[in-house]
Design a protein around this motif. Sequence first.
Motif, mmCIF file in Angstrom:
data_model
loop_
_atom_site.group_PDB
_atom_site.id
_atom_site.type_symbol
_atom_site.label_atom_id
_atom_site.label_comp_id
_atom_site.label_asym_id
_atom_site.label_seq_id
_atom_site.Cartn_x
_atom_site.Cartn_y
_atom_site.Cartn_z
ATOM 1 N N GLU A 124 14.150 21.843 -26.325
ATOM 2 C CA GLU A 124 13.900 21.054 -25.116
ATOM 3 C C GLU A 124 13.613 21.981 -23.801
ATOM 4 O O GLU A 124 15.080 23.334 -23.516
ATOM 5 N N ARG A 162 20.602 28.069 -33.545
ATOM 6 C CA ARG A 162 21.129 27.878 -31.345
ATOM 7 C C ARG A 162 21.571 29.232 -30.981
ATOM 8 O O ARG A 162 21.732 29.182 -29.080
ATOM 9 N N GLU A 192 18.965 29.720 -27.962
ATOM 10 C CA GLU A 192 19.310 29.028 -26.722
ATOM 11 C C GLU A 192 19.586 30.051 -25.903
ATOM 12 O O GLU A 192 20.432 30.726 -26.057
ATOM 13 N N ARG A 244 17.238 24.702 -25.163
ATOM 14 C CA ARG A 244 18.598 23.932 -25.098
ATOM 15 C C ARG A 244 17.728 23.031 -26.288
ATOM 16 O O ARG A 244 17.195 22.822 -27.351
ATOM 17 N N ARG A 255 19.176 21.560 -29.875
ATOM 18 C CA ARG A 255 20.133 20.245 -30.330
ATOM 19 C C ARG A 255 19.846 19.828 -31.641
ATOM 20 O O ARG A 255 18.575 20.173 -32.022
ATOM 21 N N THR A 272 20.771 17.358 -35.078
ATOM 22 C CA THR A 272 21.310 16.448 -35.587
ATOM 23 C C THR A 272 21.461 15.449 -36.904
ATOM 24 O O THR A 272 19.838 16.738 -37.571
ATOM 25 N N ARG A 309 29.576 17.086 -28.522
ATOM 26 C CA ARG A 309 28.123 18.442 -28.930
ATOM 27 C C ARG A 309 27.081 17.469 -29.464
ATOM 28 O O ARG A 309 25.952 16.949 -29.149
ATOM 29 N N TYR A 310 27.547 16.909 -30.966
ATOM 30 C CA TYR A 310 26.593 16.433 -31.882
ATOM 31 C C TYR A 310 25.962 14.729 -30.852
ATOM 32 O O TYR A 310 24.743 14.283 -31.082
ATOM 33 N N ASP A 328 24.164 15.224 -28.640
ATOM 34 C CA ASP A 328 22.566 15.730 -28.990
ATOM 35 C C ASP A 328 21.847 14.237 -29.420
ATOM 36 O O ASP A 328 20.409 14.340 -29.084
#
Length: 800
Positions: free
Chosen positions: A97, A220, A224, A229, A231, A233, A472-473, A476
């Motif tokens: 992102e 990450r 990052e 950013r 993310r 999943t 956090r998950y 995301d």
Amino acid sequence: MSKSPYTSGKPSGLASALLGPIKLSEQIIERVLFYKRVPVLFIFILLTLGLGFQAVQIRPDASFVKMIPSSHPYVENYLKYRNDLSGLGNSLRVVVEAKEGDIFTTTFQNTLKQVTDEAFFIPGVDRSALKSIWTPNVRWTEVTEEGFEGGPVISPEYDGSAASLEQLRTNVLRSGQVGILVANDFKSAIIQMPLFDKDPATGEKLNYQVLSSKVETLIREKYENADVRIRITGFAKIVGDLIDGAKSVALFFAMAIAITLVLLYLYSGSVTGTLIPIGCSLVAVVWQMGLLKIFGYGLDPYSMLVPFLVFAIGVSHGVQVVNTIRLEQSEGADPWLAARRAFRAIYIPGLTALLSDGLGFVTLMVIDIQVIQDLAVAASVGVAVIVMTNLLLLPLLMSYVGVGKKAIAKMQASQNKESSPWQMLTVFAKPRGAIIAVSFALVALGVGLYGSQNLKIGDLDKGAPELRADSRYNLDNAFVTDHYSTSSDIFVVMATTAPNQCTSYNTLSTVDSFQEYLTDVPGIQSSVSLVDVSKRVTAGLNEGNLKWRSVSRNQYVINASLAYVPSGFMNGSCSLLPVIIFLDDHKAETLDRISAAIADFAAEHNSDALKFEMAAGNSGFEAATNDVIGTAQYEMLAWVYGVVSILCLLTFRSVKTVICIIAPLALTSVLCQALMAYLGIGVKVATLPVIALGVGIGVDYGIYIYSRLSTYLVQGKTLPEAYLATLKTTGSSVAFTGLTLAIGVVLWVFSPIKFQADMGILLTFMFLWNMLGALILLPALACLLHNHKAAQTEENAHVY
């Protein structure tokens, strides 16, 4: 002579066949245990060292296939076409992102390329199916006056210049990937990483902890920054986060041990009577881990709480042994004799309770989900070793040291005290109090049955319910749902035909009707299939006229429209056409509604030429899992209570006694289901075993109390007198165990893992209600069901 109404006179043939060998084994074990103490102790030490060496090598073990019911029709259909459904099974999504601006900048594209390359080389990733706008399998197509044109979204001429970025923007728009691999607002892009079940390099099961760690460190943490950013999943990330959260499980386990240690000392007044039961229970955990490693098992995220349950069961039995030794020493026995008498008093009821626990856990095997079956094995192995560590090793160690003078004096003072706070509970062993207790239980049963009607199967929340909503998950996952047309909840229907028939007009027309039908089903965001490719290209062949955006009846036009088909929309033999459905969420009611709608359509339109078969995708597998759990939960409960009831019947040889022991457990189970419904906790893989585990632990209380109660009754005491004596010994240890374990697990509500927090609430509730049921409802039922005039002689009574 009259028989005691609480025990039977002559054992049945089946009971004799069972109890005869058990009684014989008691005598043999007692002689060996207390007359060969040094060799036996040496054997225990060697076993502990050997199994401890194995235990430290046990590793977390999780598998996508273990989480789904392999024999369910949905999963069987998926496995049949598994090789043709690349990317529609287990996969990760990495979102890159841009914090400022959009994706059409040189800096962002360089980062996206580097992340794509990094993902490509992570072990376990299906590289041939990896997708991003930087991979060559993601292409754009268009129709010009000169015919079809197309190419990869990132052209070979891309150099990061303003012109190439503008060309990239054009390619993205005509690739059809907006909302799929590129966000609707053009501020982020996705790398889709399909995963193998086994590491191609080693051939071993994919290690989700290692995979999650690599994704964190190589993607990450590495990429990052202030501009970008990351993310992530997917199922593998959920499991990885749960395994990482095992540190909190270990922390709360340690806190529970510390609390138990302090409270046990305050209760017993004995240093040895505190350290030895705790130590033996921890030895049981070590043995369990070691044996699981030898048998080839690991610990998956859903069985990580089993070691604590083994510890809890061990403490429950250990307290009973120590309490009996305290009683014997207070009456003048030396430590060796007190330990022998305690072993003799505890062996049969303890073995019965542990057999009930173990066989109750084995009944989880009826659920055709491997992760639950593995949990059943882990719990059963744990209970089996408790027989060795807490019924044999504990009295052996206590025979050397005893409980100490302070503990003996405390027990003597308790026994000699004329008034006791336990006197209040004897009211429930009298008719009036018994009627009040049973009436209250019936009201509670009615409330529980009414409340449990709202109990749901499956997940009741968006995202991963095992983790906190603000984890956090889940943040995301919410980002993907909000910024992409394709959510992370995917349900795949497999349209199957004869070879080379997936592109025929009849096939595409019916699939088109199916997709149109899906638009009216609540909970479905969108769907995509080969039909969409054909309709889009057909319109393109006709100057983009929307009137042509349909399935042509002309087979030659269809063939022309499917000259270039993106991967994943059909298989090589043209006999499979996946319909990929994107859902709003994976709540149980959403999956039930969608599955029913698809089944209705399939029932009406399936033929020899075309069949709609469910299901693949993470939501398809969850629908299958919910279906299995919905069917199996009551079968499991029937098996649990059936097995426990039979063992109690064979031991006590009285149906009324079985009712006295089982009824409180059944009430707790119903109330627990009502509590789950009230708290919004669904019945799923993580929560289904809890009730069986609660029954396994709770039955111990009833068996120990009833065994001790029978002992006093055959001595000629009335029921209130016998129950008061029981409360001063076994009853006090049951109350202590229930409260201590409840205090230990209630702290789990502060765990960052919601799954563990939910378990803490449910186990606390079951520990307390099982304790109260054994202390209040059991004597009340005994009073009402049995003849109140206990026999004065032991002639026809069988005492344990």
